[in-house]
Scaffold this motif. Sequence first.
Motif, PDB file in Angstrom:
ATOM      1  N   GLN A 245     -10.880   7.548 -10.793  1.00  0.00           N
ATOM      2  CA  GLN A 245     -10.700   6.060 -11.046  1.00  0.00           C
ATOM      3  C   GLN A 245     -10.418   5.554  -9.423  1.00  0.00           C
ATOM      4  O   GLN A 245      -9.895   6.281  -8.578  1.00  0.00           O
ATOM      5  N   ARG A 246     -10.662   4.394  -9.241  1.00  0.00           N
ATOM      6  CA  ARG A 246     -10.284   3.806  -7.868  1.00  0.00           C
ATOM      7  C   ARG A 246      -8.832   3.619  -7.739  1.00  0.00           C
ATOM      8  O   ARG A 246      -8.032   3.050  -8.517  1.00  0.00           O
ATOM      9  N   GLU A 247      -8.310   3.945  -6.669  1.00  0.00           N
ATOM     10  CA  GLU A 247      -6.842   4.136  -6.632  1.00  0.00           C
ATOM     11  C   GLU A 247      -6.467   3.194  -5.126  1.00  0.00           C
ATOM     12  O   GLU A 247      -7.309   3.190  -4.196  1.00  0.00           O
ATOM     13  N   LEU A 248      -5.310   2.521  -5.350  1.00  0.00           N
ATOM     14  CA  LEU A 248      -4.913   2.070  -4.029  1.00  0.00           C
ATOM     15  C   LEU A 248      -4.414   3.182  -2.995  1.00  0.00           C
ATOM     16  O   LEU A 248      -3.319   3.928  -3.315  1.00  0.00           O
ATOM     17  N   VAL A 249      -4.828   2.768  -1.756  1.00  0.00           N
ATOM     18  CA  VAL A 249      -4.413   3.463  -0.602  1.00  0.00           C
ATOM     19  C   VAL A 249      -3.232   2.809   0.182  1.00  0.00           C
ATOM     20  O   VAL A 249      -2.209   3.721   0.485  1.00  0.00           O
ATOM     21  N   ALA A 250      -3.515   1.844   0.595  1.00  0.00           N
ATOM     22  CA  ALA A 250      -2.451   1.010   1.407  1.00  0.00           C
ATOM     23  C   ALA A 250      -2.828  -0.378   1.255  1.00  0.00           C
ATOM     24  O   ALA A 250      -3.758  -0.818   0.844  1.00  0.00           O
TER      25      ALA A 250
ATOM     26  N   MET B 215      -9.379  -8.120  -0.090  1.00  0.00           N
ATOM     27  CA  MET B 215      -8.522  -9.130   0.295  1.00  0.00           C
ATOM     28  C   MET B 215      -8.308 -10.264  -0.497  1.00  0.00           C
ATOM     29  O   MET B 215      -9.178 -10.828  -1.405  1.00  0.00           O
ATOM     30  N   LYS B 216      -7.225 -10.820  -0.680  1.00  0.00           N
ATOM     31  CA  LYS B 216      -6.912 -12.312  -1.558  1.00  0.00           C
ATOM     32  C   LYS B 216      -7.108 -13.327  -0.568  1.00  0.00           C
ATOM     33  O   LYS B 216      -6.308 -13.555   0.412  1.00  0.00           O
ATOM     34  N   ILE B 217      -8.229 -14.016  -0.675  1.00  0.00           N
ATOM     35  CA  ILE B 217      -8.663 -15.018   0.158  1.00  0.00           C
ATOM     36  C   ILE B 217      -8.715 -16.549  -0.422  1.00  0.00           C
ATOM     37  O   ILE B 217      -8.989 -16.710  -1.693  1.00  0.00           O
ATOM     38  N   VAL B 218      -8.052 -17.387   0.418  1.00  0.00           N
ATOM     39  CA  VAL B 218      -7.969 -18.757  -0.054  1.00  0.00           C
ATOM     40  C   VAL B 218      -9.263 -19.238   0.469  1.00  0.00           C
ATOM     41  O   VAL B 218      -9.330 -19.448   1.710  1.00  0.00           O
ATOM     42  N   ALA B 219     -10.338 -19.769  -0.354  1.00  0.00           N
ATOM     43  CA  ALA B 219     -11.376 -20.430   0.326  1.00  0.00           C
ATOM     44  C   ALA B 219     -12.174 -21.315  -0.770  1.00  0.00           C
ATOM     45  O   ALA B 219     -11.458 -21.700  -1.484  1.00  0.00           O
TER      46      ALA B 219
ATOM     47  N   ILE C  22      -1.762   0.708   8.204  1.00  0.00           N
ATOM     48  CA  ILE C  22      -2.949  -0.295   7.889  1.00  0.00           C
ATOM     49  C   ILE C  22      -2.258  -1.563   8.743  1.00  0.00           C
ATOM     50  O   ILE C  22      -1.886  -2.471   8.172  1.00  0.00           O
ATOM     51  N   PRO C  23      -2.941  -1.413   9.944  1.00  0.00           N
ATOM     52  CA  PRO C  23      -2.703  -2.751  10.855  1.00  0.00           C
ATOM     53  C   PRO C  23      -3.664  -3.825  10.297  1.00  0.00           C
ATOM     54  O   PRO C  23      -4.912  -3.605  10.036  1.00  0.00           O
TER      55      PRO C  23
ATOM     56  N   GLY D 204      -5.872  -4.851   1.429  1.00  0.00           N
ATOM     57  CA  GLY D 204      -5.645  -3.584   0.845  1.00  0.00           C
ATOM     58  C   GLY D 204      -7.015  -2.654   0.945  1.00  0.00           C
ATOM     59  O   GLY D 204      -7.886  -3.074   1.356  1.00  0.00           O
ATOM     60  N   TRP D 205      -6.673  -1.247   1.110  1.00  0.00           N
ATOM     61  CA  TRP D 205      -7.569  -0.113   1.124  1.00  0.00           C
ATOM     62  C   TRP D 205      -7.409   0.532  -0.310  1.00  0.00           C
ATOM     63  O   TRP D 205      -6.335   0.982  -0.563  1.00  0.00           O
ATOM     64  N   TYR D 206      -8.389   0.719  -0.865  1.00  0.00           N
ATOM     65  CA  TYR D 206      -8.884   1.584  -2.043  1.00  0.00           C
ATOM     66  C   TYR D 206      -9.589   2.654  -1.822  1.00  0.00           C
ATOM     67  O   TYR D 206     -10.572   2.573  -0.721  1.00  0.00           O
ATOM     68  N   ARG D 207      -9.806   3.686  -2.742  1.00  0.00           N
ATOM     69  CA  ARG D 207     -10.485   4.718  -2.689  1.00  0.00           C
ATOM     70  C   ARG D 207     -10.963   5.225  -3.861  1.00  0.00           C
ATOM     71  O   ARG D 207     -10.165   5.157  -4.858  1.00  0.00           O
ATOM     72  N   GLN D 208     -12.225   5.702  -4.013  1.00  0.00           N
ATOM     73  CA  GLN D 208     -12.612   6.401  -5.142  1.00  0.00           C
ATOM     74  C   GLN D 208     -13.425   7.731  -5.002  1.00  0.00           C
ATOM     75  O   GLN D 208     -14.452   7.468  -4.367  1.00  0.00           O
ATOM     76  N   ALA D 209     -12.966   8.707  -5.519  1.00  0.00           N
ATOM     77  CA  ALA D 209     -13.397   9.804  -5.181  1.00  0.00           C
ATOM     78  C   ALA D 209     -14.370  10.233  -6.620  1.00  0.00           C
ATOM     79  O   ALA D 209     -14.252   9.613  -7.549  1.00  0.00           O
ATOM     80  N   PRO D 210     -15.481  10.934  -6.560  1.00  0.00           N
ATOM     81  CA  PRO D 210     -16.363  11.417  -7.740  1.00  0.00           C
ATOM     82  C   PRO D 210     -15.350  11.663  -9.260  1.00  0.00           C
ATOM     83  O   PRO D 210     -14.778  12.699  -8.927  1.00  0.00           O
ATOM     84  N   GLY D 211     -15.711  11.180 -10.060  1.00  0.00           N
ATOM     85  CA  GLY D 211     -14.925  11.439 -11.273  1.00  0.00           C
ATOM     86  C   GLY D 211     -13.562  10.897 -11.278  1.00  0.00           C
ATOM     87  O   GLY D 211     -12.748  11.014 -12.416  1.00  0.00           O
TER      88      GLY D 211
END
Length: 118
Positions: free
Chosen positions: A44-49, A97-101, A69-70, A35-42
């Motif tokens: 909260q971080r939000e989900l974009v895609a 990313m949700k990663i199994v490691a 989001i390819p 996923g991609w998230y973004r956070q603008a000044p002031g």
Amino acid sequence: QVQLVESGGGLVQAGGSLRLSCTASGNILRVNDMGWYRQAPGNQRELVASITSGGRTEYADSVKGRFTIPRDYAENSVRLQMSSLNSEDTAVYYCKMKIVASATGDFWGQGTQVTVSS
């Protein structure tokens, strides 16, 4: 050790396009959701895609029809293709990313600044 590295941010004029990339490296067994998230000044971080391992995508209402989001399964990477950018898209963008490691869980990129000038 898993690491996510982002690239592609920068300054773009309103109406322009930009592409972000995020690649995971390390002792990875499997990458699930991305996923991609973004956070603008002031704000909260939000989900974009987001995109699941099966290829199902979701988008924030504010970016539908403008962002895609390819993902590249072989390279453990994901992109964010952004078009028709406007000033409200200005933010720091983070991939996740949700990663199994050896250490399984959510991993974040370092963040990349996107600035849209009007």
